[in-house]
Design an enzyme around this catalytic site. Structure first.
Site, PDB file in Angstrom:
ATOM      1  N   GLN A 144      -6.682 -13.535 -13.339  1.00  0.00           N
ATOM      2  CA  GLN A 144      -6.632 -12.720 -12.131  1.00  0.00           C
ATOM      3  C   GLN A 144      -7.330 -11.388 -12.335  1.00  0.00           C
ATOM      4  O   GLN A 144      -7.992 -10.872 -11.426  1.00  0.00           O
ATOM      5  CB  GLN A 144      -5.180 -12.487 -11.710  1.00  0.00           C
ATOM      6  CG  GLN A 144      -4.534 -13.676 -11.039  1.00  0.00           C
ATOM      7  CD  GLN A 144      -5.310 -14.129  -9.812  1.00  0.00           C
ATOM      8  OE1 GLN A 144      -5.527 -13.355  -8.899  1.00  0.00           O
ATOM      9  NE2 GLN A 144      -5.745 -15.369  -9.806  1.00  0.00           N
TER      10      GLN A 144
ATOM     11  N   HIS B 195     -10.993 -11.046 -11.377  1.00  0.00           N
ATOM     12  CA  HIS B 195     -11.420 -11.106  -9.973  1.00  0.00           C
ATOM     13  C   HIS B 195     -12.113  -9.816  -9.555  1.00  0.00           C
ATOM     14  O   HIS B 195     -13.099  -9.841  -8.818  1.00  0.00           O
ATOM     15  CB  HIS B 195     -10.220 -11.358  -9.060  1.00  0.00           C
ATOM     16  CG  HIS B 195     -10.012 -12.803  -8.757  1.00  0.00           C
ATOM     17  ND1 HIS B 195     -10.898 -13.544  -8.030  1.00  0.00           N
ATOM     18  CD2 HIS B 195      -8.994 -13.649  -9.093  1.00  0.00           C
ATOM     19  CE1 HIS B 195     -10.459 -14.788  -7.917  1.00  0.00           C
ATOM     20  NE2 HIS B 195      -9.308 -14.880  -8.556  1.00  0.00           N
TER      21      HIS B 195
ATOM     22  N   GLU C 244       1.473 -12.739  -4.840  1.00  0.00           N
ATOM     23  CA  GLU C 244       0.593 -13.781  -4.286  1.00  0.00           C
ATOM     24  C   GLU C 244       0.718 -15.046  -5.136  1.00  0.00           C
ATOM     25  O   GLU C 244       0.951 -16.136  -4.621  1.00  0.00           O
ATOM     26  CB  GLU C 244      -0.851 -13.278  -4.279  1.00  0.00           C
ATOM     27  CG  GLU C 244      -1.858 -14.324  -3.830  1.00  0.00           C
ATOM     28  CD  GLU C 244      -3.296 -13.909  -4.101  1.00  0.00           C
ATOM     29  OE1 GLU C 244      -4.204 -14.563  -3.543  1.00  0.00           O
ATOM     30  OE2 GLU C 244      -3.523 -12.966  -4.883  1.00  0.00           O
ATOM     31  N   HIS C 245       0.526 -14.900  -6.444  1.00  0.00           N
ATOM     32  CA  HIS C 245       0.693 -16.006  -7.396  1.00  0.00           C
ATOM     33  C   HIS C 245       1.841 -15.667  -8.339  1.00  0.00           C
ATOM     34  O   HIS C 245       1.923 -14.549  -8.852  1.00  0.00           O
ATOM     35  CB  HIS C 245      -0.576 -16.212  -8.243  1.00  0.00           C
ATOM     36  CG  HIS C 245      -1.823 -16.410  -7.454  1.00  0.00           C
ATOM     37  ND1 HIS C 245      -2.709 -15.376  -7.189  1.00  0.00           N
ATOM     38  CD2 HIS C 245      -2.348 -17.518  -6.875  1.00  0.00           C
ATOM     39  CE1 HIS C 245      -3.726 -15.849  -6.488  1.00  0.00           C
ATOM     40  NE2 HIS C 245      -3.539 -17.138  -6.278  1.00  0.00           N
TER      41      HIS C 245
ATOM     42  N   ASP D 247      -5.935 -22.523  -7.766  1.00  0.00           N
ATOM     43  CA  ASP D 247      -7.156 -21.913  -7.243  1.00  0.00           C
ATOM     44  C   ASP D 247      -8.199 -22.961  -6.899  1.00  0.00           C
ATOM     45  O   ASP D 247      -9.022 -22.749  -6.007  1.00  0.00           O
ATOM     46  CB  ASP D 247      -7.738 -20.945  -8.276  1.00  0.00           C
ATOM     47  CG  ASP D 247      -7.277 -19.519  -8.044  1.00  0.00           C
ATOM     48  OD1 ASP D 247      -6.535 -19.278  -7.071  1.00  0.00           O
ATOM     49  OD2 ASP D 247      -7.645 -18.636  -8.845  1.00  0.00           O
TER      50      ASP D 247
ATOM     51  N   HIS E 187      13.568 -17.117  40.178  1.00  0.00           N
ATOM     52  CA  HIS E 187      13.906 -18.064  39.120  1.00  0.00           C
ATOM     53  C   HIS E 187      15.108 -18.912  39.535  1.00  0.00           C
ATOM     54  O   HIS E 187      15.128 -20.139  39.353  1.00  0.00           O
ATOM     55  CB  HIS E 187      14.241 -17.327  37.816  1.00  0.00           C
ATOM     56  CG  HIS E 187      13.052 -16.824  37.066  1.00  0.00           C
ATOM     57  ND1 HIS E 187      12.218 -15.863  37.550  1.00  0.00           N
ATOM     58  CD2 HIS E 187      12.555 -17.175  35.846  1.00  0.00           C
ATOM     59  CE1 HIS E 187      11.260 -15.611  36.672  1.00  0.00           C
ATOM     60  NE2 HIS E 187      11.437 -16.407  35.631  1.00  0.00           N
TER      61      HIS E 187
END
Length: 780
Positions: free
Chosen positions: A255, A258, A322-323, A356, A415
């Site tokens: 990670q 990235h 996230e992960h 991934d 209604h």
């Protein structure tokens, strides 16, 4: 990366804080880009591409030739890897498809929900520091499975003006409709507003840098949907004493590489384990080609030594990663307590990398703590959920008082009255027959034979002074027999079906339209189709304002009988079965067809346009057993008479009477009737041609299977073959350049990568095979 040992809870927020993202300062420049694209369209996109990507393009669109060149340049090993990943992703997401379930909330009140694919979606795939071809698979495959009709992809060009070949290969494999060379905020603007070249889309997906993130946020304020809020990628690894430090370090670095704004977090219960992981981290870092990115992300990262397992779980849910990797001997013991995470990787041999790329789950996940409220991309992300409700008269009587009471107490008189007026009407008519002002459509049980003085016309009068025709005989001056009786009598002999059970139409399409007009009430009734199938069913339904309920075929192109019957209600008037099916060519299992004839509550229309090329008998043989059966056939296929537009309907006499009552009086012209009679007189010639086509179908199937770019030739009972190929658009365009026209079916459900080849003459088929073989040799 610092190690923090047993920090107090008040420090958690500080330790787990993501890298600051001051996106507000980007709003002004991004808004300028959005406005430029909205006002200047393609010209702005080309200018921004020259400015930001350092390449001046002549055309934004990726051409078929570029697709072909790109796919040829992808290494075979990578092609195999991408195909494997695509298969797993498709398998996982296909399992998320659910059939609508009708719930009766109280007697007479039925509610249900069905998923409808978003018609046009836009995918953004970064191509800057790393070409994320895996993202193409993660977004395009669920879009295709969801039934999105148009899948638009934007990705930035390289400095030579090309798109990374792996991105293009993945795009054609996943069923992307159109690809454009445009990146950054300007790509988001193009997909949000549309330009001369790039279509406007209804929802935008995909990761990107801060400019892309801000652009997505801004267009979402203007009404364009986006997948989720986005931020830098992140991972949290939870490791106990059983974890291998080298494994954990590799996960953290996967990670960290990235980008500089990525974040990695290690949580463990022992300081010794944390120190071992960091030693392995430093060793592996020096070997990475993207080490500079990883070093910068370390400043945003931390290793926390927690007090115990309970505190580990609390840290995970507080961070909402996230992960999340559970590098534990028994990850399941902790898994049930996790409530905030995008995707969880269980055990020592499940690195985050598998998610991934290729395990099958989606890697487009909520970041920056949004996992507290958001899910990752799934099949549901590409669909809209439409709810339905339907009340019987008893249902309204049961539920009405509740609705009236609630509406009255909200002071919404209209209604309340909308219910009251109906209940009053029901009370007044409770002892009467239904006298609805809307003319009821006939049910199967209520069909009556049609008769007319026109039916008794003998055609033997010597003087015709009734129809204002030109009296000078040229063989075409008289109106034709309105019921084409001579053709029907010949068909009756050939098909073994009584004349009273035959109707002729101006093509089968006219019969399809007539069935909608006779049996379906516009705006109320519905029919069921089984995609992929013949497109005229939906066209006629739309013209006649009839709802289409799609129950997709199962893999192998067979009907899902249970799902079809579950969808049927008193509003469902027709089931359309195309068998042998177009575009797949296969014949449905006879047991499935019989069950549908037995259990479906409305008309079952079996379209047998290709029956002559199959090996079974026509279902017209079953007319005496099933009064709800209509069989369609045509002179266009096996009879070689597509130019005269003559279709046949075989049904119960009462249904035929209704068709004759509604059709135009002279729908089948005189020349068409003559041509049909001539063809029927030469039935033996037609049988010989059909036999030759069957032989050629077998030869073509074997020859096509031997071509290396052909992935599958589907079994066919028709006069065509559905063929799955690599790069379908390339082969379609290539064949067109060779003067050979085929059908591209690659965007239809279950037909990814497929072209449809009609079986021609021996010479025509040889020309097709020669073209494909020659092209393949040159590529090789």
């Amino acid at each position: 990366m610092q190690i923090v040992i047993k920090p107090e809870r008040q420090r958690w927020e500080e330790l787990l804080r993501r890298p600051a993202m001051d996106l507000q300062q980007l709003e002004a420049p991004v808004l300028q880009i959005l406005d430029e694209v909205r006002q200047r369209g393609d010209a702005a996109l080309l200018d921004f591409t020259a400015r930001f990507d350092q390449v001046r393009l002549a055309d934004l669109r990726v051409t078929a030739e570029e697709m072909a060149v790109a796919s040829a340049s992808v290494a075979p090993k990578l092609q195999t890897a991408i195909r494997t990943a695509a298969t797993n992703i498709r398998t996982f997401h296909a399992a998320q498809q659910q059939e609508p379930e009708v719930i009766e909330t109280m007697p007479g009140v039925r509610c249900w929900r069905r998923s409808v694919g978003i018609e046009r979606v836009g995918l953004y795939v970064p191509g800057g520091t790393a070409p994320l071809f895996s993202t193409v698979l993660m977004l395009a495959i669920p879009a295709q499975l969801a039934g999105c009709r148009e899948v638009i992809l934007c990705t930035p060009p390289r400095q030579d003006g090309s798109v990374h070949p792996a991105i293009l290969f993945a795009a054609q494999l996943a069923g992307v409709t159109q690809i454009f060379k445009v990146g950054g905020a300007q790509a988001v603007a193009a997909m949000a507003y549309g330009t001369e070249t790039v279509p406007a889309t209804y929802k935008i997906f995909g990761p990107g840098n801060a400019y892309v993130t801000v652009a997505k946020q801004l267009v979402s304020r203007a009404g364009v949907a986006i997948d989720m809020p986005a931020g830098p990628s992140e991972v949290m690894v939870c490791a106990d004493e059983s974890a291998t430090p080298e494994f954990v370090a590799a996960d953290l670095l996967s990670q960290a590489e990235h980008g500089a704004d990525s974040q990695v977090v290690l949580v463990t219960t022992t300081a010794a384990q944390a120190q071992a992981v960091l030693r392995a981290f430093d060793t592996q870092l020096e070997q990475l080609p993207r080490a500079d990115f990883a070093r910068q992300s370390i400043a945003n990262s931390v290793a926390i030594v927690a007090e115990d397992t309970a505190e580990v779980l609390a840290l995970i849910n507080a961070y909402a990663p996230e992960h999340l990797i559970l590098a534990l001997d028994n990850p399941h013991a902790l898994a049930d307590g996790i409530v905030n995470a995008g995707s969880v990787f269980m055990g020592h041999y499940t690195p985050e990398s598998v998610g991934d790329y290729a395990s099958g789950t989606n890697h487009t996940l909520p970041t920056n703590g949004f996992a507290r409220a958001y899910s990752g991309v799934s099949l549901d992300t590409f669909v809209k959920k439409i709810t339905y409700q339907e009340l019987t008269t008893a249902g309204l009587q049961n539920l009405g008082p509740t609705v009236m009471e609630m509406a009255a107490n909200e002071d919404l008189e209209a209604h309340r009255y909308a219910v009251e007026v109906r209940l009053q009407t029901l009370g007044e008519e409770s002892k009467k027959e239904d006298t609805s002002l809307v003319l009821p459509r006939p049910s199967i049980a209520a069909l009556r034979p049609y008769s007319s003085a026109r039916d008794e016309f003998t055609g033997q009068a010597e003087v015709y002074l009734d129809a204002n025709e030109n009296p000078f005989d040229n063989g075409k001056n008289r109106y034709p027999d309105p019921l084409a009786r001579a053709v029907k009598e010949r068909l009756s002999d050939l098909k073994g079906v009584p004349v009273a059970n035959i109707m002729l139409g101006n093509g089968s399409d006219e019969v399809i339209d007539l069935l909608f007009r006779i049996f379906c009430e516009p705006g109320r009734d519905q029919v069921i189709t089984l995609p992929p199938t013949y497109g005229m069913y939906r066209v006629s339904a739309d013209i006649n304002q009839v709802e289409v309920v799609e129950v997709p075929l199962l893999p192998g192109f067979q009907p899902n009988v249970d799902a079809i019957l579950a969808q049927a209600s008193h509003r469902t008037k027709i089931l359309w079965l195309c068998t042998p099916n177009n575009p797949s060519g296969n014949d449905f299992a006879a047991t499935d067809v019989r069950r549908l004839l037995d259990e479906f509550p409305g008309l079952v229309v079996i379209d047998e346009a290709y029956i002559d090329f199959a090996t079974r008998d026509s279902y017209a043989k079953l007319l005496a057993q099933y009064p709800n059966l209509v069989v369609l056939q045509t002179f266009s296929k096996a009879w070689g008479l597509a130019g005269i537009r003559l279709g046949m309907a075989f049904a119960a006499e009462r249904i035929i009477g209704l068709l004759n009552a509604v059709k135009p009086p002279y729908n089948v012209n005189q020349l068409t009737q003559r041509a049909a009679l001539e063809a029927l007189d030469h039935h033996q010639q037609q049988q010989r041609q059909v036999s030759e086509i069957r032989q050629e179908r077998l030869r073509m199937s074997k020859a096509l299977q031997d071509l290396p770019f052909v992935q599958e030739v589907y079994p066919s009972a028709a006069n065509f073959l559905l063929v799955q190929v690599e790069q379908p658009r390339y082969w379609y365009n290539y064949l067109m350049e060779q003067g050979i026209i085929v059908r591209d079916r690659s965007t239809q459900y279950l037909c990814a990568g497929c072209l449809r080849f009609t079986v021609g003459t021996v010479a025509e088929n040889d020309r097709l095979l020669a073209a494909l073989t020659t092209a393949n040799s040159s590529v090789a």
